[in-house]
Scaffold this motif. Structure first.
Motif, PDB file in Angstrom:
ATOM      1  N   PRO A 254       5.594 -15.974 -12.257  1.00  0.00           N
ATOM      2  CA  PRO A 254       4.232 -16.499 -12.144  1.00  0.00           C
ATOM      3  C   PRO A 254       3.558 -15.961 -10.879  1.00  0.00           C
ATOM      4  N   TRP A 255       2.353 -15.433 -11.050  1.00  0.00           N
ATOM      5  CA  TRP A 255       1.632 -14.829  -9.928  1.00  0.00           C
ATOM      6  C   TRP A 255       0.206 -15.339  -9.857  1.00  0.00           C
ATOM      7  N   ASN A 256      -0.294 -15.454  -8.644  1.00  0.00           N
ATOM      8  CA  ASN A 256      -1.727 -15.474  -8.366  1.00  0.00           C
ATOM      9  C   ASN A 256      -1.986 -14.280  -7.456  1.00  0.00           C
ATOM     10  N   GLY A 257      -2.251 -13.140  -8.092  1.00  0.00           N
ATOM     11  CA  GLY A 257      -2.472 -11.904  -7.367  1.00  0.00           C
ATOM     12  C   GLY A 257      -1.513 -10.814  -7.789  1.00  0.00           C
ATOM     13  N   THR A 258      -1.920  -9.570  -7.603  1.00  0.00           N
ATOM     14  CA  THR A 258      -1.068  -8.412  -7.841  1.00  0.00           C
ATOM     15  C   THR A 258      -1.177  -7.460  -6.655  1.00  0.00           C
ATOM     16  N   GLY A 259      -0.472  -6.329  -6.755  1.00  0.00           N
ATOM     17  CA  GLY A 259      -0.460  -5.358  -5.680  1.00  0.00           C
ATOM     18  C   GLY A 259      -1.798  -4.669  -5.500  1.00  0.00           C
ATOM     19  N   THR A 260      -1.912  -3.900  -4.424  1.00  0.00           N
ATOM     20  CA  THR A 260      -3.132  -3.155  -4.151  1.00  0.00           C
ATOM     21  C   THR A 260      -3.466  -2.253  -5.327  1.00  0.00           C
ATOM     22  N   ASN A 261      -4.713  -2.335  -5.781  1.00  0.00           N
ATOM     23  CA  ASN A 261      -5.170  -1.476  -6.859  1.00  0.00           C
ATOM     24  C   ASN A 261      -5.585  -0.127  -6.292  1.00  0.00           C
ATOM     25  N   ALA A 262      -5.242   0.941  -7.016  1.00  0.00           N
ATOM     26  CA  ALA A 262      -5.536   2.293  -6.538  1.00  0.00           C
ATOM     27  C   ALA A 262      -7.023   2.509  -6.288  1.00  0.00           C
ATOM     28  N   ALA A 263      -7.876   1.763  -6.989  1.00  0.00           N
ATOM     29  CA  ALA A 263      -9.317   1.932  -6.849  1.00  0.00           C
ATOM     30  C   ALA A 263      -9.909   1.093  -5.721  1.00  0.00           C
ATOM     31  N   ASP A 264      -9.102   0.235  -5.096  1.00  0.00           N
ATOM     32  CA  ASP A 264      -9.601  -0.686  -4.073  1.00  0.00           C
ATOM     33  C   ASP A 264      -9.226  -0.228  -2.674  1.00  0.00           C
ATOM     34  N   ASP A 265      -9.890  -0.841  -1.692  1.00  0.00           N
ATOM     35  CA  ASP A 265      -9.536  -0.574  -0.298  1.00  0.00           C
ATOM     36  C   ASP A 265      -8.374  -1.481   0.125  1.00  0.00           C
ATOM     37  N   ASP A 266      -8.071  -1.487   1.401  1.00  0.00           N
ATOM     38  CA  ASP A 266      -6.905  -2.219   1.894  1.00  0.00           C
ATOM     39  C   ASP A 266      -7.240  -3.606   2.425  1.00  0.00           C
ATOM     40  N   GLU A 267      -8.479  -4.025   2.271  1.00  0.00           N
ATOM     41  CA  GLU A 267      -8.886  -5.346   2.740  1.00  0.00           C
ATOM     42  C   GLU A 267      -8.138  -6.442   1.982  1.00  0.00           C
TER      43      GLU A 267
END
Length: 291
Positions: A254-267
């Motif tokens: 169960p998750w609320n959130g996933t890893g950094t998306n390649a299209a997103d920044d690091d914020e």
């Protein structure tokens, strides 16, 4: 140190390090993965303050870069036992100098394990003790033995969702550890059942980031015996088993959130599924396991 909880039908062991569930025996059968380091040295780590990976193991918070390992740091921190009885334990952790070196917020995490007649319920309370809005992700990473009985293989089991799902799961790139939303890893079309096989995990975890179900069962196709994971307060789900290892377990996460998306920044604020608490606020999350 491990804490043992027990009632007439269920036995559970929780390690104070990470407040991690390390054993779950229901009606005499062990269901939780035993941390054999040959395949995976954990059993059910808590994922906080991120789920999965950050690009280059860093996140940006309040304009500053902070080191952040996969699944966050809570899995390594020792919790304090706040309350304990035969069938229930409450464990807590608060920020300190070491956590603020990675995550500058003041916070408290309270994890409660409560045995049921045929399983266990886990409730997590996140408190923002800071003077600013706090951004975080929260997840759990339990692994379950599969198969359960001698002579069986993982191919004798199904994953059965509460509702029919139509979804294209994104790819978790094994090289970059970034989520690629434009690349499909696995698809479901108006279906509620996945027949397990090892090749499902050839491209790492299956990430169900737009799921409508809040329950999923690991079911023995022949005997119909099943283990249910209910996650009413979590919007996403990860399914994983090591590949190409012949690991006798599957993780239902169960998750609320996933890893950094390649299209997103690091914020930190840009992470998908990120949770937000205003100063002084708290939020509870429940999930559970039963057979």
């Amino acid at each position: 140190m491990r804490i043992c909880l027990e009632n007439n039908t269920v036995l559970a062991e929780i390690d104070v390090v990470g407040a991690e569930l390390k054993r779950l025996t229901i009606q005499g059968k062990d269901y939780l993965w035993n941390s054999d380091p040959k395949f995976w040295e954990q059993s059910s780590p808590i994922l906080f303050p991120i789920v999965c990976d950050a690009r280059n193991d860093e996140v940006v918070i309040r304009g500053k870069r902070y080191p952040m390992e996969r699944h966050g740091f809570v899995q390594h921190k020792e919790f304090t036992v706040q309350q304990q009885r035969e069938d229930r334990v409450v464990l807590t952790i608060r920020d300190d100098e070491t956590t603020r070196a990675n995550y500058p917020y003041w916070f408290e995490l309270i994890v409660t394990y409560q045995l049921l007649e045929n399983g266990i319920q886990i409730r997590t309370t996140v408190k923002n003790l800071d003077q600013e809005a706090m951004y975080y992700q929260l997840g759990f990473h339990p692994g379950f033995f599969c198969p359960w009985n001698p002579g069986e293989t993982v191919e004798d089991y199904d994953l059965v969702f509460e509702k029919k799902e139509t979804i294209d799961t994104p790819l978790l790139n094994g090289a970059t550890r970034l989520v690629e939303s434009d690349t499909v890893n696995y698809s479901m079309k108006d279906a509620c059942r996945i027949r397990l096989n090892r090749e499902l995990f050839q491209k790492d975890a299956l990430i169900f980031d737009q799921i409508s179900s809040r329950k999923i069962s690991l079911e023995n196709r022949m005997t119909k015996e099943h283990l249910c994971v209910a996650f009413p307060d979590f919007e996403m789900l990860g399914i994983w088993s090591p590949y190409p290892a012949e690991a006798p377990f599957v993780c239902i996460e169960p998750w609320n959130g996933t890893g950094t998306n390649a299209a997103d920044d690091d914020e930190m604020t840009s992470r998908r599924g990120v949770q937000i608490l205003q100063p002084g606020q708290k939020k509870e999350y429940e999930w559970g396991i039963c057979v």
